[in-house]
Design an enzyme around this catalytic site. Structure first.
Site, PDB file in Angstrom:
ATOM      1  N   SER A  12       0.861  -1.188   0.000  1.00 24.13           N
ATOM      2  CA  SER A  12       0.000   0.000   0.000  1.00 24.13           C
ATOM      3  C   SER A  12       0.900   1.242   0.000  1.00 24.13           C
ATOM      4  CB  SER A  12      -0.917  -0.018   1.212  1.00 24.13           C
ATOM      5  OG  SER A  12      -0.154  -0.079   2.381  1.00 24.13           O
ATOM      6  N   LYS A  16      -1.251   5.475  -5.491  1.00 19.91           N
ATOM      7  CA  LYS A  16      -2.150   5.249  -6.627  1.00 19.91           C
ATOM      8  C   LYS A  16      -3.302   6.253  -6.627  1.00 19.91           C
ATOM      9  CE  LYS A  16      -4.293   1.027  -4.828  1.00 19.91           C
ATOM     10  NZ  LYS A  16      -5.299   1.425  -3.889  1.00 19.91           N
ATOM     11  N   ILE A 148      -8.256 -10.291   0.909  1.00 19.51           N
ATOM     12  CA  ILE A 148      -9.522 -11.031   0.858  1.00 19.51           C
ATOM     13  C   ILE A 148     -10.706 -10.090   0.613  1.00 19.51           C
ATOM     14  CG2 ILE A 148     -11.158 -12.397   2.238  1.00 19.51           C
ATOM     15  CD1 ILE A 148      -8.809 -13.816   3.452  1.00 19.51           C
ATOM     16  N   LYS A 189       9.825  -9.132 -10.139  1.00 17.53           N
ATOM     17  CA  LYS A 189       9.036 -10.307  -9.730  1.00 17.53           C
ATOM     18  C   LYS A 189       7.753  -9.951  -8.955  1.00 17.53           C
ATOM     19  CE  LYS A 189      10.465 -14.145 -10.164  1.00 17.53           C
ATOM     20  NZ  LYS A 189      10.428 -14.840 -11.464  1.00 17.53           N
ATOM     21  N   PRO A 190       7.817  -9.029  -7.976  1.00 16.92           N
ATOM     22  CA  PRO A 190       6.565  -8.711  -7.275  1.00 16.92           C
ATOM     23  C   PRO A 190       5.479  -8.211  -8.241  1.00 16.92           C
ATOM     24  CG  PRO A 190       8.443  -7.781  -6.103  1.00 16.92           C
ATOM     25  CD  PRO A 190       8.975  -8.307  -7.412  1.00 16.92           C
ATOM     26  N   LYS A 223      10.750  -6.816 -19.920  1.00 18.80           N
ATOM     27  CA  LYS A 223      10.506  -7.986 -19.080  1.00 18.80           C
ATOM     28  C   LYS A 223       9.077  -7.959 -18.511  1.00 18.80           C
ATOM     29  CE  LYS A 223      13.186 -10.336 -15.516  1.00 18.80           C
ATOM     30  NZ  LYS A 223      14.359 -10.155 -14.651  1.00 18.80           N
ATOM     31  N   CYS A 381     -11.873  24.742  13.456  1.00 17.81           N
ATOM     32  CA  CYS A 381     -12.779  23.868  14.195  1.00 17.81           C
ATOM     33  C   CYS A 381     -12.358  23.792  15.663  1.00 17.81           C
ATOM     34  CB  CYS A 381     -12.844  22.499  13.521  1.00 17.81           C
ATOM     35  SG  CYS A 381     -14.374  21.641  13.912  1.00 17.81           S
ATOM     36  N   GLU A 405     -16.850  19.121  26.260  1.00 18.18           N
ATOM     37  CA  GLU A 405     -16.259  17.892  25.719  1.00 18.18           C
ATOM     38  C   GLU A 405     -15.058  17.460  26.570  1.00 18.18           C
ATOM     39  OE1 GLU A 405     -14.630  18.270  21.717  1.00 18.18           O
ATOM     40  OE2 GLU A 405     -14.198  16.142  21.583  1.00 18.18           O
ATOM     41  N   HIS A 507     -14.291  23.867   8.456  1.00 14.37           N
ATOM     42  CA  HIS A 507     -12.973  23.442   7.969  1.00 14.37           C
ATOM     43  C   HIS A 507     -12.715  24.041   6.583  1.00 14.37           C
ATOM     44  CE1 HIS A 507     -11.997  20.266  10.929  1.00 14.37           C
ATOM     45  NE2 HIS A 507     -13.306  20.132  11.029  1.00 14.37           N
ATOM     46  N   GLU A 509     -10.057  24.211   5.022  1.00 14.97           N
ATOM     47  CA  GLU A 509      -9.021  23.479   4.272  1.00 14.97           C
ATOM     48  C   GLU A 509      -9.605  22.572   3.197  1.00 14.97           C
ATOM     49  OE1 GLU A 509      -9.785  23.022   7.472  1.00 14.97           O
ATOM     50  OE2 GLU A 509      -9.523  20.953   8.142  1.00 14.97           O
TER      51      GLU A 509
HETATM   52  N1  GLN Z   1     -14.093  18.047  19.068  1.00 21.41           N
HETATM   53  C1  GLN Z   1     -14.698  19.229  18.595  1.00 21.41           C
HETATM   54  C2  GLN Z   1     -16.179  19.032  18.322  1.00 21.41           C
HETATM   55  O1  GLN Z   1     -16.651  17.948  18.192  1.00 21.41           O
HETATM   56  C3  GLN Z   1     -14.000  19.737  17.356  1.00 21.41           C
HETATM   57  C4  GLN Z   1     -14.135  18.844  16.168  1.00 21.41           C
HETATM   58  C5  GLN Z   1     -13.172  19.160  15.069  1.00 21.41           C
HETATM   59  O2  GLN Z   1     -12.206  19.875  15.263  1.00 21.41           O
HETATM   60  N2  GLN Z   1     -13.383  18.590  13.899  1.00 21.41           N
HETATM   61  O3  GLN Z   1     -16.913  19.973  18.186  1.00 21.41           O
END
Ligand code: GLN
Length: 535
Positions: A12, A16, A148, A189-190, A223, A381, A405, A507, A509
């Site tokens: 892995s 790919k 598998i 060979k692999p 080859k 976040c 949390e 997020h 990103e």
């Molecule tokens: N743990 C935090 C929440 O659930 C932030 C989650 C995160 O950063 N993706 O709100």
């Protein structure tokens, strides 16, 4: 519709996903509408519940699907916008087959891998072909030939090829061609054995992509061609990339990868126009400036845990003519040595998303250091929640403020669950996922950077900014720079007096693209540059 299946052999981590994405780039630049997707043979329904140690980043799509990080490559390398249809796992396949069986849909038949499971897999491909707008679907099969779990997927591909006609289907197999130091040579060979495994199932790959550390010369290609039963011209090399993953389409183009694909599928298309892509790669490789940004997390040693963030920083760097060197900091080091020891000579501090209590205090210390020392801060976040906790404790004087949390008994739960979430006990059930709209506050830095009053951004979190503390925090100088359309959820916070202190509950990103860097990332890197110039 044309179909390409990309499988992998020997080991892995061959890249790919990157190869599939790069093929997507090349075909798109030749004018095709490309759809990329991944089939993962593991039994999890999705990677949402997997630890980053197992799986790297969970990539989130517009519709809230939690998917494999390769879908991030697909969206960054092409213009496709993917949905939950584009990441199929064995877990989903079996869940659906069993649901049908319980409903009696199979009319008394014995339910078997062939045909019921394989039909389910093929149906997904047909559904994507029907529902998504595209000319070609590139499907990467996760895992390695010989696993598998992978067998039903390969069998389904074999049947699919027979059903839609082999002129419409192409199999590409990526393998490792290892260099054996003692012998001083590359070994085929692999690859031979891995292709033999595929042929046992009835799949003959038409292109072999040899992942190697060294030039795969003509003799080796001959080859492989002979043992694996394909033309020598269809054996191509995929070497380690020198500077950046964005070189991959350019390197594969040198190997005529896209031309071989077009020839095999009978596609007569113009050459790809790669000028824009090349200039992007050039800007990554030869920037005029450099800044150092700390990413403070708890999975920092893992290459893939913050993939999209690193990519978004690269995009933002390229657009600012600046190399962004990332200093990966484990938050426990900040607790051990103090923030100044690690952060004093950096030009920006980024706190990424995360779950669970571990590492929180180090991140709070990093946010405090950024705020007090005017170092650009970007919270994503969890990074926004951390900034909120820090501000509550150290500016508003709310002692032991925390997120419920991390400390369910905190006297000041400045980050908490919403009432309606409290009774949901299935993990994932209470999560806010996918794209939600944010209204931006006039005059905020975010609004200025986005150049808009409204944005759609992807979410993956459970906890929220507690509105009971909003007024108190605003009075102390926190700017709520973005909210949900009804105003009840805080989406972005900022410190207006600071050179750059922006943190979002979503997020960003996931929406950054090579030639369309995310505005907030671009703003953060620009602020980092200014910070570096001052130093
Ligand atoms: N743990 C935090 C929440 O659930 C932030 C989650 C995160 O950063 N993706 O709100």
């Amino acid at each position: 519709m044309k179909y390409i299946f990309v499988t992998g052999g020997v080991v892995s981590s061959l890249g790919k996903g990157l190869a599939a994405a790069s093929l997507g780039t090349l075909l798109e630049k030749r004018g095709l509408k490309v759809i990329l997707q991944k089939f993962d043979p593991y039994l999890n329904v999705d990677p949402g519940t997997m630890s980053p140690f197992q799986h790297g980043e969970v990539y989130v799509l517009d519709d809230g699907a939690e998917t494999d990080l390769d879908l991030g490559h697909y969206e960054r390398f092409t213009n496709c916008t993917l949905s939950k249809l584009n990441n199929l796992t064995s877990g989903q396949v079996y869940e659906s087959v069993i649901r049908k069986e319980r409903r009696g849909d199979y009319l008394g038949a014995t339910v078997q891998v062939i045909p019921h499971v394989t039909d389910e897999i093929k149906n997904r491909i047909h559904k994507v072909a029907r529902e998504m707008d595209g000319d070609i679907i590139i499907t990467e099969i996760g895992g390695t030939t010989g696993d598998i779990e992978g067998l039903p997927f390969l069998e389904a591909m074999r049947q699919f090829n027979d059903e839609v006609g082999s002129e419409n289907v192409l199999f590409i197999h990526a393998t490792l061609v290892p260099f054996i130091r003692a012998a001083g040579e590359l070994k085929t060979k692999p690859t031979q054995q891995s292709v033999a495994k595929l042929r046992e199932i009835g799949i003959q790959p038409q292109i072999i992509l040899c992942r190697a550390e060294q030039e795969v010369d003509d003799e080796l290609r001959s080859k492989i061609s002979m043992f694996c039963n394909l033309p020598k011209s269809n054996v191509i090399q995929f070497l380690d990339l020198e500077h950046t993953i964005y070189e991959a389409p350019l390197e594969l183009r040198k190997e005529r990868f896209d031309q071989i694909v077009c020839d095999a599928l009978g596609l007569d298309l113009p050459d790809p126009d790669l000028s824009e892509w090349k200039s992007f790669v050039n800007r990554i490789i030869h920037p005029s400036n450099e800044i150092r940004i700390a990413v403070v997390g708890k999975y920092i040693e893992l290459q893939d845990a913050y993939k999209s963030i690193y990519e978004a920083l690269t995009h933002a760097g390229a657009s600012n003519d600046c190399r962004v060197s990332i200093v990966r900091l484990d938050s426990k080091e900040i607790v051990a040595d103090g923030a100044a020891a690690h952060l004093s000579d950096l030009h920006g501090i980024l706190i990424p998303g995360g779950f669970g209590e571990r590492g929180i205090e180090g991140k709070v210390a990093a946010a405090q250091y950024a705020r007090e020392n005017n170092i650009p801060y970007f919270g994503l976040c969890l990074g926004m929640q951390i900034a909120t906790i820090e501000f509550a404790r150290n500016v508003c004087g709310l002692e032991n403020a925390n997120s419920s949390e991390f400390d369910p008994d905190t006297p000041h739960p400045v980050i908490c669950l919403l009432e309606e979430q409290k009774d949901v006990d299935e993990k994932g059930g209470s999560m806010r996922l996918g794209t939600w709209e944010t209204l931006l506050t006039k005059g905020s830095r975010s609004q200025e950077l986005y150049g808009s009053d409204k944005v759609n951004e992807r979410h993956r979190h459970r906890y929220e900014f507690n509105q009971d503390y909003r007024q108190q925090m605003e009075e102390a100088g926190l700017l709520i720079a973005g909210t949900s359309p009804d105003g009840t959820l805080t989406e972005i916070i900022e410190l207006p007096e600071h050179p750059f202190f922006v943190a979002s509950q979503f997020h960003p990103e996931f929406r950054s693209r090579p030639n369309k860097p995310h505005p907030l990332f671009a703003g953060f890197v620009k602020a980092g540059l200014e910070c570096a110039k001052k130093a």
